[in-house]
Enzyme design. Sequence first.
Site, short mmCIF file in Angstrom:
data_model
loop_
_atom_site.label_atom_id
_atom_site.label_comp_id
_atom_site.label_asym_id
_atom_site.label_seq_id
_atom_site.Cartn_x
_atom_site.Cartn_y
_atom_site.Cartn_z
N ASP A 151 -3.28 12.15 26.20
CA ASP A 151 -2.11 13.02 26.17
C ASP A 151 -2.49 14.26 25.37
O ASP A 151 -3.67 14.58 25.27
CB ASP A 151 -0.90 12.26 25.61
CG ASP A 151 0.41 12.81 26.16
OD1 ASP A 151 0.69 14.00 25.91
OD2 ASP A 151 1.15 12.07 26.84
N HIS A 173 -4.44 16.10 27.49
CA HIS A 173 -3.66 17.16 28.13
C HIS A 173 -3.79 18.49 27.41
O HIS A 173 -2.98 19.38 27.59
CB HIS A 173 -2.18 16.75 28.19
CG HIS A 173 -1.93 15.54 29.03
ND1 HIS A 173 -0.70 14.96 29.18
CD2 HIS A 173 -2.78 14.79 29.78
CE1 HIS A 173 -0.78 13.90 29.98
NE2 HIS A 173 -2.05 13.78 30.35
#
Length: 315
Positions: A151, A173
């Site tokens: 993430d 991410h």
Amino acid sequence: MQSLVSFVLAALFSSALASPTKTGTAKRATCTVDSVDSAADLSDCTDVEIIAWEVPAGEVIKIEAASGANRGAAKPHPFVKFEGYGSFTNFIIKDSPAQAISIGTTSTSTFTDILVDNLDGTTDGLGANTDGFDLSASDVTISGCTVYNQDDCLAINSGTNNVFENNYCSGGHGISIGSIASDKTVTDVTSLATLSSKASCRYGMRIKVDSDATDAIVSGITYSGNSISANEKYGLLITQSYSEDFGTPSTDSVIEDINFTGSTTIITTTGDYPVIGVDCGKCEGTWNWESLVASGGEAADIILAGGASILGGSY
Ligand SMILES: *[C@@H]1O[C@H](CO)[C@@H](O)[C@H](O)[C@H]1NC(C)=O
């Protein structure tokens, strides 16, 4: 001043299916970790509180917490939260069940030489929401850290005067300001020389404000000398439509003063998305992008509602 020196925090999570079910054993509500020994069996605790204590040099804290699978069951998170203030250096978080490090410090603090190693979470998509650093604080410098995760490498949710410098992000991410909710303010962030291994983050860099946010402000964000590549989505995404990338942006919040200055920032993407996406309902001011070079993906898609203008940049 607190300091955590040279130790490894290892959360070992067997899969929910593989772990033995303890029948007839009520879970203890909160367990306190205040020594190496007390970390060893936390399998029947619903909450774990790690309080401040000194770890003898060379000892390893191995936290054996309950099994969890986000996608099915609640996972304990964040794995560690820092309050108070100080210099926190030289430790490893291994396999955090969800978010790794939460920063809620109250005065000037530094986080240096920290490794978040959630590489194991890439197997069978086990890892989810494994943010490296979640920051809601001011006057924080994060430097020399490495994050392997699934993430955001960094997510700044509020605060002012924060610096993210010379870190390495891989697999997740990318670097995010946000997501920003109503009444939250993020100002004066500097992101310097952040590296990601080629084609390994899903997004590169994002600023994301919730689509239903009111009175949220993102202002004075400076990127210098970053080098980051996205392997799926936008290399750079600035949106007020979160949780959508593009959607119906908030017009009650403002994004202003987003600059790429100083050393060149290089952003690439290899996916089928625009290399840059900007979806503003209310963006203001002059944005200096003279030190931005972005390539790959599809042509930039920039909607600057609100009157902002962009100077320079190669994309
Ligand atoms: C960003 O660039 C604009 C336009 O050049 C400038 O007015 C502003 O002061 C810059 N902001 C920061 C934080 O450097």
